[in-house]
Structure formats: structure tokens, C-alpha cells
Design a protein around this motif. Structure first.
Motif, PDB file in Angstrom:
ATOM      1  N   MET A  96      38.850  46.599  50.974  1.00  0.00           N
ATOM      2  CA  MET A  96      38.611  45.606  49.929  1.00  0.00           C
ATOM      3  C   MET A  96      37.828  44.440  50.512  1.00  0.00           C
ATOM      4  N   THR A  97      36.740  44.065  49.854  1.00  0.00           N
ATOM      5  CA  THR A  97      35.900  42.989  50.345  1.00  0.00           C
ATOM      6  C   THR A  97      36.516  41.629  50.032  1.00  0.00           C
ATOM      7  N   LEU A  98      36.034  40.598  50.746  1.00  0.00           N
ATOM      8  CA  LEU A  98      36.536  39.249  50.536  1.00  0.00           C
ATOM      9  C   LEU A  98      36.219  38.753  49.128  1.00  0.00           C
ATOM     10  N   SER A  99      35.031  39.092  48.637  1.00  0.00           N
ATOM     11  CA  SER A  99      34.646  38.647  47.294  1.00  0.00           C
ATOM     12  C   SER A  99      35.562  39.251  46.226  1.00  0.00           C
ATOM     13  N   LEU A 100      35.909  40.521  46.383  1.00  0.00           N
ATOM     14  CA  LEU A 100      36.838  41.154  45.439  1.00  0.00           C
ATOM     15  C   LEU A 100      38.222  40.516  45.519  1.00  0.00           C
ATOM     16  N   LEU A 101      38.649  40.217  46.734  1.00  0.00           N
ATOM     17  CA  LEU A 101      39.962  39.601  46.912  1.00  0.00           C
ATOM     18  C   LEU A 101      40.018  38.231  46.243  1.00  0.00           C
ATOM     19  N   LEU A 102      38.968  37.421  46.452  1.00  0.00           N
ATOM     20  CA  LEU A 102      38.921  36.098  45.837  1.00  0.00           C
ATOM     21  C   LEU A 102      38.847  36.199  44.315  1.00  0.00           C
ATOM     22  N   SER A 103      38.124  37.177  43.822  1.00  0.00           N
ATOM     23  CA  SER A 103      38.045  37.378  42.373  1.00  0.00           C
ATOM     24  C   SER A 103      39.407  37.748  41.806  1.00  0.00           C
ATOM     25  N   PHE A 104      40.133  38.594  42.525  1.00  0.00           N
ATOM     26  CA  PHE A 104      41.463  38.995  42.066  1.00  0.00           C
ATOM     27  C   PHE A 104      42.423  37.814  42.068  1.00  0.00           C
ATOM     28  N   VAL A 105      42.383  36.999  43.115  1.00  0.00           N
ATOM     29  CA  VAL A 105      43.254  35.818  43.178  1.00  0.00           C
ATOM     30  C   VAL A 105      42.930  34.861  42.032  1.00  0.00           C
ATOM     31  N   GLY A 106      41.622  34.688  41.755  1.00  0.00           N
ATOM     32  CA  GLY A 106      41.231  33.828  40.642  1.00  0.00           C
ATOM     33  C   GLY A 106      41.753  34.345  39.317  1.00  0.00           C
ATOM     34  N   LEU A 107      41.692  35.656  39.117  1.00  0.00           N
ATOM     35  CA  LEU A 107      42.214  36.251  37.898  1.00  0.00           C
ATOM     36  C   LEU A 107      43.722  36.040  37.790  1.00  0.00           C
ATOM     37  N   CYS A 108      44.425  36.197  38.900  1.00  0.00           N
ATOM     38  CA  CYS A 108      45.879  36.001  38.904  1.00  0.00           C
ATOM     39  C   CYS A 108      46.240  34.559  38.543  1.00  0.00           C
ATOM     40  N   ILE A 109      45.457  33.607  39.046  1.00  0.00           N
ATOM     41  CA  ILE A 109      45.717  32.199  38.737  1.00  0.00           C
ATOM     42  C   ILE A 109      45.526  31.938  37.250  1.00  0.00           C
ATOM     43  N   LEU A 110      44.442  32.484  36.689  1.00  0.00           N
ATOM     44  CA  LEU A 110      44.190  32.293  35.257  1.00  0.00           C
ATOM     45  C   LEU A 110      45.299  32.902  34.415  1.00  0.00           C
ATOM     46  N   LEU A 111      45.745  34.088  34.803  1.00  0.00           N
ATOM     47  CA  LEU A 111      46.799  34.747  34.040  1.00  0.00           C
ATOM     48  C   LEU A 111      48.143  34.027  34.193  1.00  0.00           C
ATOM     49  N   SER A 112      48.386  33.460  35.368  1.00  0.00           N
ATOM     50  CA  SER A 112      49.685  32.828  35.611  1.00  0.00           C
ATOM     51  C   SER A 112      49.881  31.564  34.788  1.00  0.00           C
ATOM     52  N   ILE A 113      48.771  30.888  34.434  1.00  0.00           N
ATOM     53  CA  ILE A 113      48.913  29.653  33.656  1.00  0.00           C
ATOM     54  C   ILE A 113      48.936  29.933  32.153  1.00  0.00           C
ATOM     55  N   THR A 114      48.816  31.218  31.783  1.00  0.00           N
ATOM     56  CA  THR A 114      48.934  31.590  30.371  1.00  0.00           C
ATOM     57  C   THR A 114      50.409  31.752  30.026  1.00  0.00           C
ATOM     58  N   PRO A 115      50.918  30.991  29.042  1.00  0.00           N
ATOM     59  CA  PRO A 115      52.353  31.079  28.713  1.00  0.00           C
ATOM     60  C   PRO A 115      52.758  32.480  28.285  1.00  0.00           C
ATOM     61  N   GLY A 116      53.902  32.911  28.751  1.00  0.00           N
ATOM     62  CA  GLY A 116      54.446  34.217  28.394  1.00  0.00           C
ATOM     63  C   GLY A 116      55.959  34.168  28.406  1.00  0.00           C
ATOM     64  N   PRO A 117      56.619  35.290  28.147  1.00  0.00           N
ATOM     65  CA  PRO A 117      58.092  35.315  28.129  1.00  0.00           C
ATOM     66  C   PRO A 117      58.724  34.796  29.415  1.00  0.00           C
ATOM     67  N   ASP A 118      58.162  35.165  30.568  1.00  0.00           N
ATOM     68  CA  ASP A 118      58.742  34.722  31.831  1.00  0.00           C
ATOM     69  C   ASP A 118      58.624  33.210  31.995  1.00  0.00           C
ATOM     70  N   SER A 119      57.487  32.642  31.579  1.00  0.00           N
ATOM     71  CA  SER A 119      57.299  31.194  31.690  1.00  0.00           C
ATOM     72  C   SER A 119      58.298  30.445  30.822  1.00  0.00           C
ATOM     73  N   PHE A 120      58.490  30.914  29.600  1.00  0.00           N
ATOM     74  CA  PHE A 120      59.442  30.250  28.713  1.00  0.00           C
ATOM     75  C   PHE A 120      60.873  30.425  29.207  1.00  0.00           C
ATOM     76  N   LEU A 121      61.150  31.563  29.841  1.00  0.00           N
ATOM     77  CA  LEU A 121      62.477  31.783  30.399  1.00  0.00           C
ATOM     78  C   LEU A 121      62.739  30.788  31.530  1.00  0.00           C
ATOM     79  N   VAL A 122      61.749  30.611  32.403  1.00  0.00           N
ATOM     80  CA  VAL A 122      61.868  29.638  33.489  1.00  0.00           C
ATOM     81  C   VAL A 122      62.048  28.229  32.929  1.00  0.00           C
ATOM     82  N   LEU A 123      61.273  27.904  31.915  1.00  0.00           N
ATOM     83  CA  LEU A 123      61.391  26.588  31.281  1.00  0.00           C
ATOM     84  C   LEU A 123      62.787  26.393  30.709  1.00  0.00           C
ATOM     85  N   ARG A 124      63.310  27.435  30.114  1.00  0.00           N
ATOM     86  CA  ARG A 124      64.642  27.373  29.513  1.00  0.00           C
ATOM     87  C   ARG A 124      65.695  26.995  30.553  1.00  0.00           C
TER      88      ARG A 124
END
Length: 215
Positions: free
Chosen positions: A1-29
Motif C-alpha cells: 500500500m502506497t503512502l498516498s493511498l494510506l493518507l487518502s484512507f485516513v482522510g476518508l476515515c476522519i470524514l466518516l468519523s465526524i458524521t453522526p451515527g448510532p455509535d456517536s449518539f450512544l457515546v453522547l448518551r
């Protein structure tokens, strides 16, 4: 896996993690009164993600993609569990308020809205179960992870899954800490009660929506 692919994947994970979902609301609860159970729920959810990563890496999750019945069943079970958490929180909140009103006191510090002592173990278990019964996590790994791998192997797939879970865990832990501090600054009982009711209702609504979408 290249560095550019790895950085792209991490960026995607960050974007997805800040999207509210069931787990986020559970943590908030769980974070409304104390950050510790919220952090425990975040770690439980992250562990659930690791379990899904192992399942996908082993190729078992392909069954969910091929079997509509298996997917719907898992989705309904997960939805029912979220509804259970939300309804239980609302009922226990009412019970706790009645007890507090009868005694002429407010809810004690360090307790959840359920009126029971904060349970790190139960918060961790709730996060774990919520994630493990969310088939979208497995399908996400199954569909997305191979796009970032030049060589699809068990270890490479598991490594990306671990990265995604780590990013999600960090985001949810920060959410737990910030939510706890925000509530600490808003100690008025009316505000706290409203936040607890809203978070419990959101959990129940998410569960109903999840179970209904399986149909």
C-alpha cells in the motif's frame, strides 16, 4: 500500500468519523453526566469495529452482501437493541425524576439519568453490541477497504480496519470529553434533563429507523 493511498484512507476515515451515527449518539448518551462511561462506550464501539474488520478480513462478511435475509436479520436485531436502550433510558429517567421529586432532591452527581451508579462495564458493552449488530460497518469494510489495497491479504485488510477503528475511537472519545464538559458548564437541572431526554429519544428513533429500513 502506497503512502498516498494510506493518507487518502485516513482522510476518508476522519470524514466518516465526524458524521453522526448510532455509535456517536450512544457515546453522547453516556457522556451527559460523566465522561468515563462515554469513553467506555467509545472503546466498546471501537472493539466492535475490530471484530468486523477481522470478520471481513476472513471473508465471512461476504455472506451479508450475498444474503439479503442475513443482512436484514442483523439490521433488525441492531435496531431493536437501540430502541431498547432509548426506551429504557426514557423510562428510567422518569422513574429517577419521580424519586427525586418525592425526596425533594435532584439527581446525585456521578449518576446516569437512570438513577443508578455509572457503570463503565455496561457502557462498554452497549458500545460493543451496538457496533457488532450494525451490518453497515461490515459492508463498509467489505466495499471500501479493498479499494485502498494493492495486495488484498488478511493482515493488510485487518491493518486498515484497525486504522479506521482507531480514528473512530479518537473522535468518539473527544466527543465524550467535550459533551461531559459542556454539560458540566450547564448544571441547571432543566437543561440536563432535556439533553438526557433528547439523547434517549434519538437512540430510540435511530433504532426504529434502522429496523424499519430492513423491511
Amino acid at each position: 500500500m502506497t503512502l498516498s493511498l494510506l493518507l487518502s484512507f485516513v482522510g476518508l476515515c476522519i470524514l466518516l468519523s465526524i458524521t453522526p451515527g448510532p455509535d456517536s449518539f450512544l457515546v453522547l448518551r453516556f457522556s451527559i453526566v460523566d465522561a468515563r462511561p462515554g469513553i467506555a462506550a467509545a472503546l466498546g464501539s471501537a472493539l466492535g469495529g475490530i471484530v468486523w474488520a477481522v470478520v471481513v478480513a476472513a471473508g465471512v462478511a461476504a455472506l451479508l452482501e450475498q444474503s439479503a435475509t442475513a443482512y436484514r436479520t442483523l439490521k433488525v436485531v441492531g435496531g431493536i437493541y437501540l430502541v431498547y436502550l432509548g426506551i429504557r433510558a426514557l423510562l428510567e429517567h422518569r422513574k429517577q425524576r419521580r424519586t427525586a421529586n418525592a425526596a425533594g432532591t435532584g439527581p446525585p452527581a456521578g449518576h446516569l439519568s437512570t438513577g443508578e451508579p455509572t457503570s463503565i462495564r455496561s457502557a462498554f458493552a452497549a458500545g460493543l453490541v451496538s457496533c457488532m449488530f450494525n451490518p453497515k460497518v461490515g459492508l463498509f469494510y467489505l466495499a471500501v477497504l479493498p479499494q485502498f489495497l494493492t495486495d488484498v491479504t488478511f493482515l493488510n485488510t485487518l491493518a486498515l480496519g484497525a486504522i479506521e477503528c482507531t480514528v473512530a475511537a479518537v473522535e468518539m472519545i473527544l466527543l465524550a470529553v467535550l459533551a461531559s464538559r459542556a454539560v458540566a458548564m450547564l448544571r441547571r437541572p432543566q437543561v440536563r434533563d432535556r439533553l438526557e431526554q433528547i439523547s434517549a429519544a434519538i437512540l430510540a428513533a435511530l433504532g426504529i429507523g434502522t429496523a424499519a429500513s430492513a423491511a
